[in-house]
Motif scaffolding. Structure first.
Motif, short mmCIF file in Angstrom:
data_model
loop_
_atom_site.label_atom_id
_atom_site.label_comp_id
_atom_site.label_asym_id
_atom_site.label_seq_id
_atom_site.Cartn_x
_atom_site.Cartn_y
_atom_site.Cartn_z
N ALA A 103 -14.95 61.01 58.97
CA ALA A 103 -14.41 62.19 59.34
C ALA A 103 -13.71 62.40 60.60
N PRO A 108 -25.62 70.14 49.15
CA PRO A 108 -24.58 69.82 50.59
C PRO A 108 -25.49 70.18 51.64
N GLY A 142 -14.45 58.57 50.65
CA GLY A 142 -15.84 58.69 50.66
C GLY A 142 -16.37 58.12 49.18
N GLY A 199 -14.56 62.18 48.20
CA GLY A 199 -12.90 62.56 47.58
C GLY A 199 -12.50 60.51 49.19
N LYS A 220 -5.28 56.74 69.45
CA LYS A 220 -6.02 56.34 67.70
C LYS A 220 -5.25 54.74 68.03
N THR A 243 -8.94 52.77 54.61
CA THR A 243 -9.91 53.52 55.82
C THR A 243 -11.76 53.65 54.63
N LYS A 266 -17.64 65.23 41.16
CA LYS A 266 -17.26 63.99 42.08
C LYS A 266 -18.86 63.48 42.22
N THR A 313 -23.32 64.00 48.92
CA THR A 313 -23.49 64.97 48.50
C THR A 313 -21.79 65.35 48.26
P1 NAD Z 1 -10.59 64.69 50.88
O1 NAD Z 1 -10.33 65.72 50.48
O2 NAD Z 1 -9.70 63.88 49.77
O3 NAD Z 1 -12.48 64.51 51.10
C1 NAD Z 1 -13.62 65.50 51.10
C2 NAD Z 1 -14.29 65.80 50.53
O4 NAD Z 1 -15.31 66.63 50.77
C3 NAD Z 1 -13.41 66.88 48.69
O5 NAD Z 1 -14.53 65.83 47.89
C4 NAD Z 1 -14.80 67.99 49.56
O6 NAD Z 1 -15.28 68.88 48.02
C5 NAD Z 1 -15.64 67.51 50.31
N1 NAD Z 1 -15.98 68.06 51.71
C6 NAD Z 1 -15.59 69.58 51.45
N2 NAD Z 1 -16.66 70.30 52.08
C7 NAD Z 1 -17.36 69.59 52.04
C8 NAD Z 1 -19.41 69.76 52.83
N3 NAD Z 1 -19.66 71.07 52.90
N4 NAD Z 1 -20.12 69.22 52.19
C9 NAD Z 1 -20.21 68.43 50.85
N5 NAD Z 1 -18.77 67.65 51.25
C10 NAD Z 1 -17.81 68.72 50.57
O7 NAD Z 1 -10.64 64.08 51.87
P2 NAD Z 1 -10.57 62.71 52.22
O8 NAD Z 1 -9.10 62.05 52.55
O9 NAD Z 1 -11.38 61.57 52.32
O10 NAD Z 1 -10.69 62.66 54.37
C11 NAD Z 1 -12.29 63.62 55.01
C12 NAD Z 1 -12.23 62.89 55.85
O11 NAD Z 1 -11.93 61.55 56.59
C13 NAD Z 1 -11.07 63.99 56.94
O12 NAD Z 1 -12.05 64.75 57.98
C14 NAD Z 1 -9.96 63.20 56.98
O13 NAD Z 1 -9.82 63.74 58.03
C15 NAD Z 1 -10.58 61.72 57.66
N6 NAD Z 1 -9.25 61.40 57.47
C16 NAD Z 1 -9.17 60.46 56.58
C17 NAD Z 1 -8.03 59.12 55.85
C18 NAD Z 1 -7.68 58.62 54.88
O14 NAD Z 1 -7.78 57.71 54.94
N7 NAD Z 1 -7.81 60.40 54.00
C19 NAD Z 1 -8.35 58.78 57.34
C20 NAD Z 1 -8.46 59.25 58.44
C21 NAD Z 1 -9.42 60.26 58.52
#
Ligand code: NAD
Length: 361
Positions: free
Chosen positions: A261, A224, A186, A183, A69, A151, A209, A203
């Motif tokens: 993701a 979803p 997103g 989340g 990375k 991000t 949310k 979704t």
């Molecule tokens: P988060 O937990 O805040 O958000 C994830 C969201 O996905 C939640 O709202 C959850 O309800 C939803 N979700 C789960 N299963 C689902 C499904 N089947 N269908 C639809 N929605 C679904 O996580 P985040 O920090 O926003 O990270 C999201 C992705 O990005 C993860 O894979 C994480 O590893 C990756 N990521 C995040 C960051 C960061 O800065 N937070 C950096 C690099 C990578």
């Protein structure tokens, strides 16, 4: 049994540290993959592993991911990761994280930690009480604070590079984009794409949310499971890994897959299949590097600068373009081209580093 050394040799790891404290029932692993570019850096994960081999394997795998990375992002850091074997919902966290801080401090800066799955900014504050080698910190402790907006910004820069490849223009105006997961990242992606006049579908498994995005931005909502076979130009996965698999590949009809993701491809062969279907895939670890680029920017410079950090994140556009160049040059899928880009940089910088500044015997 040479399982661990064989694995370390296969992917050329440098170190693996096992840390324990009996009285606290503290067990942690620090894995260092490659420090050619700089100190091994990567978050600390806390998880209930079934056994210690699973935990070691996770630490090693994640550490190697960080090497790639940072290398591909043009950042001068190596890859490392810490894993604490324990309940991520543990209440009494201070002794555990301060103990980890003590162990990290012993390494004298060879490893720098941060937040990851199962850990919080508060945990990083505990680590900071014992060592300076922690990067993810709240703004009041000199850190970058919430990195999810960056991000998201990096993800959009990657999306613009993909649009340029497919449509000959960076513009996202009027492009139909489906965002999966609303989340931390997103919902920021949705806000920023709305600003750029994209036509959005969203979704999440959490209806609260979804409702929030619908009422704020007037976006279309999808169930979803309906996201895979809906009609749109760009799929933006911001939830789970392994969403590009045999089942979803049969349903997806978009031109571009570009989201934050982690580990989007269920297996590497799905990266080949995407290519065969003529879909442009922005490799996940290049696309989602914005948060960590922003977060670690202060390590080389001493302080957080929003402007400088954002400028560096913006270069994800050029990084994705370089991936396309390598993919075209070597006739390989983009997920492989990303690895090749990272490996080429490490190899070249290792050459540079052989010229030591001080030649005293
Ligand atoms: P988060 O937990 O805040 O958000 C994830 C969201 O996905 C939640 O709202 C959850 O309800 C939803 N979700 C789960 N299963 C689902 C499904 N089947 N269908 C639809 N929605 C679904 O996580 P985040 O920090 O926003 O990270 C999201 C992705 O990005 C993860 O894979 C994480 O590893 C990756 N990521 C995040 C960051 C960061 O800065 N937070 C950096 C690099 C990578």
């Amino acid at each position: 049994m040479n399982f661990i050394f064989n694995y370390m040799q296969k992917y050329d790891y440098e170190n693996l540290f096992l840390c324990q404290d009996k009285a606290l029932n503290f067990r942690a692993i620090i894995a260092i993959h490659d420090t050619t570019l700089g100190p091994a850096t990567g978050g600390c994960r806390m998880w209930r592993y079934d056994n210690e081999i699973d935990a070691i394997e996770d630490a090693l795998r994640l550490a190697r991911g960080m090497t790639y990375k940072y290398a591909a992002a043009g950042v001068n850091l190596g890859g490392g990761k810490a894993v604490i074997m324990g309940d991520p919902n543990l209440k009494d966290r201070e002794p555990i994280f301060r103990t980890l801080g003590k162990f990290i401090n012993r390494l004298g800066g060879k490893y720098i930690t941060g937040e990851d799955v199962g850990t919080t900014l508060k945990d990083m504050e505990y680590i900071r009480m014992e060592t300076e080698y922690v990067v993810t910190l709240p703004t009041y402790l000199g850190g970058a604070g919430d990195i999810a907006p960056m991000t998201a910004f990096g993800t959009i820069r990657a999306m613009q590079a993909c649009c340029n490849r497919v449509y000959g223009s960076d513009s996202l105006a009027g492009k139909k984009v489906a965002v999966q997961g609303l989340g931390a990242v997103g919902h920021n992606v949705v806000a920023q794409l709305h600003e750029l006049s994209a036509d959005l579908m969203v979704t999440d498994i959490d209806p609260i949310k979804v409702d929030a995005m619908v009422s704020k931005y007037g976006v279309q909502q999808l169930a979803p499971d309906a996201i895979y076979n809906a009609k749109y130009d760009i799929f933006c996965p911001c939830a789970l890994g392994s969403i590009i698999n045999d089942e979803t590949l049969n349903q997806l009809q978009c031109k571009i897959i570009c989201g934050a993701a982690n580990n989007q491809l269920a297996e590497e062969r799905h990266g080949e299949l995407l290519e065969k279907k003529g879909m442009v895939y922005a490799p996940d670890y290049i696309t989602n590097a914005g948060g960590t680029i922003f977060d670690t920017d202060r390590l080389g410079t001493g302080s957080v600068s929003h402007e400088r950090g954002k400028e560096k994140v913006s270069r994800i556009y050029e990084n994705i373009q370089r991936v396309f160049e390598i993919a075209d040059r070597d006739h390989i899928p983009t997920y492989l081209a990303a690895d090749r880009m990272a490996e080429e940089r490490i190899r070249k910088i290792a050459e540079v580093k052989k010229y030591v500044d001080d030649l005293k015997p």
